[in-house]
Enzyme design. Structure first.
Site, PDB file in Angstrom:
ATOM      1  N   GLU A  44       0.724  -1.108  -0.060  1.00 14.09           N
ATOM      2  CA  GLU A  44      -0.071  -0.002  -0.116  1.00 14.09           C
ATOM      3  C   GLU A  44       0.992   1.166   0.097  1.00 14.09           C
ATOM      4  OE1 GLU A  44      -3.602   1.677   2.943  1.00 14.09           O
ATOM      5  OE2 GLU A  44      -2.016   0.274   3.716  1.00 14.09           O
ATOM      6  N   LYS A 111      -9.386   1.891  -2.001  1.00 16.33           N
ATOM      7  CA  LYS A 111      -9.429   1.079  -0.849  1.00 16.33           C
ATOM      8  C   LYS A 111     -10.985   1.593  -0.182  1.00 16.33           C
ATOM      9  CE  LYS A 111      -6.905   0.773   3.738  1.00 16.33           C
ATOM     10  NZ  LYS A 111      -5.829   1.345   4.562  1.00 16.33           N
ATOM     11  N   CYS A 163      -5.277  -3.520   2.815  1.00 18.67           N
ATOM     12  CA  CYS A 163      -4.814  -3.281   4.137  1.00 18.67           C
ATOM     13  C   CYS A 163      -6.279  -3.602   4.987  1.00 18.67           C
ATOM     14  CB  CYS A 163      -4.182  -2.233   4.594  1.00 18.67           C
ATOM     15  SG  CYS A 163      -3.054  -2.133   6.022  1.00 18.67           S
ATOM     16  N   LYS A 197       2.066  -9.268  16.642  1.00 16.49           N
ATOM     17  CA  LYS A 197       0.921  -8.930  15.555  1.00 16.49           C
ATOM     18  C   LYS A 197       0.964 -10.178  14.352  1.00 16.49           C
ATOM     19  CE  LYS A 197      -0.720  -4.959  13.100  1.00 16.49           C
ATOM     20  NZ  LYS A 197      -0.687  -3.455  12.877  1.00 16.49           N
ATOM     21  N   THR A 444      16.011   8.011  27.651  1.00 14.43           N
ATOM     22  CA  THR A 444      15.675   6.637  28.378  1.00 14.43           C
ATOM     23  C   THR A 444      14.439   6.355  29.080  1.00 14.43           C
ATOM     24  OG1 THR A 444      16.697   7.616  30.363  1.00 14.43           O
ATOM     25  CG2 THR A 444      18.218   6.709  28.597  1.00 14.43           C
ATOM     26  N   GLU A 449       7.124   4.557  33.195  1.00 15.89           N
ATOM     27  CA  GLU A 449       7.391   6.121  33.670  1.00 15.89           C
ATOM     28  C   GLU A 449       6.398   7.125  32.880  1.00 15.89           C
ATOM     29  OE1 GLU A 449      11.982   5.076  34.489  1.00 15.89           O
ATOM     30  OE2 GLU A 449      11.458   6.345  32.835  1.00 15.89           O
TER      31      GLU A 449
END
Length: 612
Positions: A44, A111, A163, A197, A444, A449
């Site tokens: 796609e 689509k 898709c 997935k 990081t 967090e």
């Protein structure tokens, strides 16, 4: 039915890289021709890239894509090529696949369903096509069929689901294609990577091939195309509910051509790796593409010796290891655009040193254990390692404030402020090093967090890219133990022996992350229900009270703390560095979960917890 040789072609594209995108497509077509492929299917939006965002809304961008298609057609002699691009018709833009047969454009398939969940906002750019509708579209002086089309080749009748079309259950186009008696359905996709997935895709392809009694071929984009989403380049072929072919995912190549024949027999089937391997493969490819496409010369990392920064250091080293293994040293270095001439018998480790510079930025609250952990890991990977303290900077800042407000700062009264100034003081000097190296600064922070704001804005959130912000701390701690053995990274031994801590309070106060917050395993469970599933606080309590071995009162307090911190810290999430999408969901407000910066903070919903 004749035995046909087909292929899927995955390409690593970049928005606005018109010449590069075109060249990769041509090379894939040339490769397919050399292997006598008769029908070649690209993903796609392969001409433009999927991540072009609001460029799709302009008039000139779809026109340029059509011009690229026109340039491509003469190169498609003696082969049929399906390739994705946007097409604007008056005020509407359609996501289409153009079908070229022996250098002649045969039609555009549009689509029918737009992806609108999670990272996808396709309705912003594209208009869905109506089923069974076909119009004439004028292209280079000819009228070309446009819409809901099927095609024939040597007795094979084939069509397309693009898709999202395939994920729409009972209303998907595949049912109408089946009514038309197609023998083959192609699914050209731009489906972002997420760990595990591929199992969902495999199941869908197998079920589709059985349901529609046809061959089903899936072709996905490849690489970190535009910064955040990584495409895994998966190509699948299924028939009668059985997987017949699958390529190896997450390649460092510019393109892959994966051929197969339309026969009811298993062909090449690459293995499906566990989640830990997928994390390594996707992150290392994501870092590689981000580095070369940003035209940076390397990475700089504030290496604390703890779990998060150590994970990122290993991922950079894995990028080098995997890139050299797949591309060879010469090509890998050329693609990065750097000068490198190995001087030792270990060019991999030497190249890590050329690309990754680390620094341990200690304070009087830092421990010898974390310093040794950082130094040992950096040396084991081959990274450059510096060490300095920032006490002088911290003292300068605090002294100025104390003079201004007329009192001393104390841990009993000013705890958060004294923690934050340490983390924030590290940022300017590590940015200076990154600028000097023409390098990307690696942030990081992890997803856990980010959930609760347990990160200092302009401190550990500083960076050009945040590689692990899309995964939770519970997974990271598990992965580090796995990586020490499975990736042969003995430098992680010291890291894995430490308890996660910010080391921002005096050592005698025995600070740990989970003491400040709650167990990371609990954060993961609350986050899954609150953010992924969008459940209310009461729902979460009722669902977790029997799953977790916690007293009701303790669980309620954890839930309250999560929601209060989540609401209070949305402004931080709005400012985090770009992060890779690696898991089934993330907390990036720009690409997955939008939440108001200012809100009532679930006050009434949390009060109701005490009433049950």
């Amino acid at each position: 039915m004749a035995v046909l040789k087909l292929a899927g072609a995955t390409v690593n594209q970049t928005p606005l890289d018109w010449n590069g995108n075109f060249d990769r497509i041509l090379k894939a077509i040339s490769k397919a021709k050399s292997e006598e492929v008769e029908i070649l299917c690209f993903p796609e939006l392969a001409i433009t890239g999927y991540g072009a965002e609001d460029l799709f809304l302009s008039y000139w961008f779809p026109q340029r894509a059509l011009a690229q298609l026109g340039k491509l057609i003469p190169h498609c002699t003696e082969i049929t090529v399906a390739i994705g691009l946007p097409v604007r018709i008056q005020e509407k833009v359609y996501n289409t696949v153009a079908l070229i047969e022996n250098a002649k454009l045969k039609g555009f398939v549009a689509k029918q369903f737009m992806a609108i969940d999670g990272v996808h906002y396709e309705f912003r750019w594209f208009t869905p096509w109506e089923a069974n509708q076909v119009i004439d579209f004028e292209f280079e002086g000819e009228k070309i069929p446009f819409g809901d089309l099927t095609f024939h080749h040597k007795g094979i009748h084939y069509g397309f689901e693009i898709c999202e079309d395939a994920w729409r259950g009972k209303i998907r186009p595949g049912y109408r294609l089946s009514d038309r008696k197609v023998d083959l359905i192609f699914n050209p996709s731009a489906s972002h990577f997420a760990m595990k997935k591929t199992m969902e895709r495999k199941e869908l392809m197998e079920k589709s091939s059985d349901l529609f009694n046809c061959y089903y071929c899936y072709v996905n984009l490849l690489g970190n195309e535009a910064g955040k989403m990584i495409f895994d380049g998966e190509i699948l072929l299924a028939k009668s509910g059985q997987l017949l072919a699958r390529n190896q995912l997450l390649s460092f190549q510019d393109f892959q051509v994966f051929p197969f024949t339309l026969e009811d027999k298993k062909q090449e089937i690459a293995p499906i790796h566990p989640k830990e391997w997928e994390f390594v493969q996707a992150s290392s490819l994501g870092l590689f593409d981000y580095l070369r496409k940003s035209k940076s010369k390397g990475f700089v990392l504030s290496l604390s010796g703890g779990a998060d920064s150590s994970t990122i250091a290993v991922l950079v080293a894995e990028m080098v290891r995997r890139g050299i293994k797949e591309l060879g040293l010469k090509v890998f270095v050329e693609k990065l655009g750097i000068s490198f001439s190995p001087k030792t018998e270990n060019p991999e480790k030497e190249l890590v040193g050329a690309l990754l510079t680390t620094a341990y930025q200690g304070t009087k609250n830092s421990s010898e254990d974390t310093y040794n952990s950082a130094k040992f890991l950096a040396e084991s990977l081959g990274a450059n390692f510096y060490s300095w303290t920032i006490d002088e900077e911290v003292e300068s800042y605090t002294r100025k404030i104390e003079t201004a407000i007329g009192r001393k700062l104390t841990w009993d009264q000013d705890d958060i402020a004294l923690q934050n100034i340490q983390a924030r003081s590290r940022s300017p000097i590590i940015w200076l090093l990154a600028n000097l190296n023409h390098a990307l600064l690696l942030s990081t922070s992890n997803r856990s967090e980010g959930d609760v704001g347990y990160a200092t804005m302009d401190g550990d959130t500083s960076g050009s890219i945040s590689p692990i912000a899309g995964v939770d701390k519970h997974f990271i701690r598990h992965w580090l133990l796995w990586a020490e053995t499975n990736l042969d990274r003995p430098g992680l031994a010291a890291v894995n022996s430490l308890t996660p801590t910010a080391e921002l309070r005096p050592l005698e106060r025995t600070q740990t992350d989970e003491k400040d917050l709650m167990p990371y395993s609990v954060i993961v469970e609350i986050e899954r229900l609150a953010i992924r599933d969008k459940r209310s606080p009461i729902d979460i309590f009722l669902l977790l009270k029997d799953e977790l071995e916690l007293e009701d009162a303790v669980l309620k307090e954890y839930i309250k703390k999560f929601f209060r911190l989540w609401s209070r810290n949305q402004w931080k999430r709005e400012r985090f560095a770009p992060a890779f999408h690696l898991d089934e969901f993330n907390i990036d407000p720009k690409t997955w979960y939008r939440f108001p910066i200012l809100s009532g903070g679930f006050a009434e919903e949390l009060e109701q917890l005490d009433q049950i």
